[in-house]
Design an enzyme around this catalytic site. Structure first.
Site, PDB file in Angstrom:
ATOM      1  N   PHE A 125      21.828 -76.388 -15.751  1.00 46.66           N
ATOM      2  CA  PHE A 125      22.844 -75.735 -16.575  1.00 46.66           C
ATOM      3  C   PHE A 125      24.227 -76.152 -16.035  1.00 46.66           C
ATOM      4  CE2 PHE A 125      25.542 -72.248 -17.998  1.00 46.66           C
ATOM      5  CZ  PHE A 125      25.157 -72.161 -19.328  1.00 46.66           C
ATOM      6  N   ASP A 202      17.641 -70.929  -9.776  1.00 47.76           N
ATOM      7  CA  ASP A 202      18.327 -70.255 -10.876  1.00 47.76           C
ATOM      8  C   ASP A 202      17.235 -69.683 -11.785  1.00 47.76           C
ATOM      9  OD1 ASP A 202      19.480 -69.651 -13.360  1.00 47.76           O
ATOM     10  OD2 ASP A 202      21.038 -71.159 -13.142  1.00 47.76           O
ATOM     11  N   TYR A 227      21.560 -60.515 -18.897  1.00 49.98           N
ATOM     12  CA  TYR A 227      21.830 -60.290 -20.324  1.00 49.98           C
ATOM     13  C   TYR A 227      20.857 -61.000 -21.249  1.00 49.98           C
ATOM     14  CZ  TYR A 227      24.667 -64.408 -19.051  1.00 49.98           C
ATOM     15  OH  TYR A 227      25.098 -65.592 -18.525  1.00 49.98           O
ATOM     16  N   LYS A 228      19.950 -61.808 -20.687  1.00 50.98           N
ATOM     17  CA  LYS A 228      18.975 -62.490 -21.549  1.00 50.98           C
ATOM     18  C   LYS A 228      17.744 -61.576 -21.692  1.00 50.98           C
ATOM     19  CE  LYS A 228      20.493 -67.020 -19.795  1.00 50.98           C
ATOM     20  NZ  LYS A 228      21.387 -67.477 -20.863  1.00 50.98           N
ATOM     21  N   ARG A 376      17.196 -74.444 -30.283  1.00 50.26           N
ATOM     22  CA  ARG A 376      16.533 -73.724 -29.192  1.00 50.26           C
ATOM     23  C   ARG A 376      16.086 -72.371 -29.736  1.00 50.26           C
ATOM     24  NH1 ARG A 376      19.470 -72.056 -23.629  1.00 50.26           N
ATOM     25  NH2 ARG A 376      20.425 -70.621 -25.079  1.00 50.26           N
TER      26      ARG A 376
HETATM   27  C1  LIG Z   1      20.419 -71.364 -16.482  1.00 54.68           C
HETATM   28  C2  LIG Z   1      21.757 -70.708 -16.459  1.00 54.68           C
HETATM   29  N1  LIG Z   1      22.441 -70.665 -15.307  1.00 54.68           N
HETATM   30  C3  LIG Z   1      23.658 -70.091 -15.238  1.00 54.68           C
HETATM   31  C4  LIG Z   1      24.240 -69.513 -16.353  1.00 54.68           C
HETATM   32  C5  LIG Z   1      25.636 -68.943 -16.253  1.00 54.68           C
HETATM   33  O1  LIG Z   1      25.640 -67.600 -16.088  1.00 54.68           O
HETATM   34  P1  LIG Z   1      27.003 -66.748 -16.021  1.00 54.68           P
HETATM   35  O2  LIG Z   1      27.834 -67.125 -17.186  1.00 54.68           O
HETATM   36  O3  LIG Z   1      26.519 -65.344 -16.081  1.00 54.68           O
HETATM   37  O4  LIG Z   1      27.653 -67.049 -14.735  1.00 54.68           O
HETATM   38  C6  LIG Z   1      23.542 -69.505 -17.566  1.00 54.68           C
HETATM   39  C7  LIG Z   1      24.134 -68.881 -18.768  1.00 54.68           C
HETATM   40  O5  LIG Z   1      23.622 -68.892 -19.846  1.00 54.68           O
HETATM   41  C8  LIG Z   1      22.279 -70.127 -17.617  1.00 54.68           C
HETATM   42  O6  LIG Z   1      21.581 -70.182 -18.768  1.00 54.68           O
END
Ligand SMILES: Cc1ncc(COP(=O)(O)O)c(C=O)c1O
Length: 416
Positions: A125, A202, A227-228, A376
């Site tokens: 990500f 992660d 939040y997911k 997705r």
């Molecule tokens: C795999 C992954 N890592 C990190 C994040 C970033 O998270 P945040 O915006 O809460 O820092 C996301 C956000 O969707 C994500 O999907």
């Protein structure tokens, strides 16, 4: 496969989690296939927040702090137990995933002084890539990005090819945000440990949808959002995990007073608590933690094994329908076909995926789009029925077969 609507209804009738759908609210008339981006709102959250705002804050004011802090710890431990399968005292709720990733990555590279490289998957990500690049730059380290098939995810051979005793930290996503590929946490963690590196996982896309074998693998560190699949709401605080025996050795780069041993002694020098709280920084987001508590309770009520079974069944059903209905229309599966190697979302590649995404939304189905050309589709196990998947896929088939998606713009929107 039986692609009739009756077959979908029969799967719903046999679904042991059907009763749990009532734990969350359906205040819309859409088919929501984006639970992997923002989960639905638990029925209990407004009441819990109202109690916080009207009673604990408005009436009890500062006298509520001891209860709020106890609740923060209890919620972190519940998340650890019900979602991550780990013993108490190893999870904290704080900040965003990005900030937690930064704190743990810095702590890790400082604990492996003398090693010169950090390893991260090339298709991580973006925030993970940015944070790791920044941490490496600030510590004079080199970043190695592991190349792997973007639909299939990192395999042991991919990681083994870049490991040696110069690697301080390996950072990987348990479930890939684009493809949904579920990595083998046990095998990859052992490989990294054999090279003497620490491993930071992660868990954003696996927490609440797939078991996270942190304990079994001996993983060192993890971060994730709430939040997911955890249904805690937009911007709710994230979590971090540090294995118990590492906590005294690692230090957060943010020496905040919430990590201080005797916080209200107001001592002028930083002396962190020996436990997980040393990774906290400032005053916790209390409304956010209340929302995390209610969200995690929905997952705890359903139980992770049942959620995983349902997730596998839903995504397998979706893939079967895609094979029969959408492949002839130019769609290609861009997720692992083996459900054991897939999280709870499915990605389909199509040259006009962005237009198809907009047309699908206009037809009452909410997925999301990911670059370069992928739909997705995240049917959250707790809140999605087989019939909803059937209706959604039927609508997509109709849209693309009739070319209605071509009426939508080709330029991408700010948020996809
Ligand atoms: C795999 C992954 N890592 C990190 C994040 C970033 O998270 P945040 O915006 O809460 O820092 C996301 C956000 O969707 C994500 O999907």
């Amino acid at each position: 496969m039986d692609d009739s609507r009756e077959a979908a209804l029969a799967l719903d009738a046999a679904d042991p989690l059907a009763g749990c759908r009532d734990l969350v609210t359906y205040a819309d008339d859409v088919i929501y296939l984006d639970g992997n981006s923002l989960g639905r709102r638990p029925v209990s959250t407004p009441g819990a927040l109202e109690d916080l705002v009207e009673r604990q804050w408005a009436r009890d004011l500062i006298r509520s702090w001891p209860a709020w802090l106890a609740d923060a710890t209890a919620t972190a431990d519940l998340l650890g137990e019900a979602v991550l399968g780990v013993a108490p005292g190893q999870v904290a709720i704080s900040d965003s995933t990005t900030v937690n990733l930064y704190k743990l990555a810095v702590a890790a590279v400082r604990a492996r002084q003398g090693r010169s490289r950090v390893v991260i998957e090339a298709d991580a990500f973006p925030t993970d890539l940015y944070v790791i690049d920044g941490v490496a730059r600030d510590h004079g380290l080199e970043v190695t990005r592991v190349e792997a098939d973007i639909d299939d995810g990192v395999r042991a051979t991919d990681l083994a090819a870049v490991l040696d005793d110069d690697v301080a930290l390996v950072c990987l996503s348990h479930v890939g945000y684009r493809s949904g590929a579920l990595l083998d946490m046990v095998e990859l963690t052992h490989l990294a440990h054999d090279a003497g590196a620490l491993v930071l996982w992660d868990l954003c896309h696996s927490a609440g949808s797939a078991p996270t074998p942190l304990a079994e693998s001996g993983a060192d560190l993890a971060v994730g959002c709430t939040y997911k699949y955890l249904n805690a709401g937009p911007g709710a605080p994230a979590f971090l995990y540090v294995r118990a025996d590492l906590q005294a050795e690692l230090r957060s780069p943010i020496q905040g007073w919430f990590g201080q041993r005797d916080q209200f002694e107001m001592a002028p020098e930083y002396d962190p608590v020996p436990g997980i709280e040393r990774f906290l920084a400032g005053t916790p987001n209390v409304p956010g933690i209340v929302a995390v508590r209610e969200g995690v309770r929905t997952i705890a009520a359903a139980g992770l094994p049942a959620l995983r079974d349902k997730g596998v069944a839903l995504t397998s059903y979706l893939v079967d329908l895609a094979d029969v209905w959408l492949q002839p229309l130019g769609f290609r599966l861009a997720s692992p076909r083996d459900p054991a190697r897939r999280g709870s979302h499915v990605t389909l590649e199509h040259p006009q995926a962005w237009q198809a995404c907009q047309a699908w939304i206009a037809a009452g189905v909410v997925p999301d789009f990911r670059t370069p050309d992928r739909l997705r589709i995240g049917p959250a196990p707790l809140t999605t029925s087989f019939e909803e998947v059937w209706i959604a896929m039927d609508r997509l088939r109709d849209i693309v077969a009739t070319g209605r998606h071509l009426e939508f713009p080709t330029e991408r929107a700010r948020v996809t």
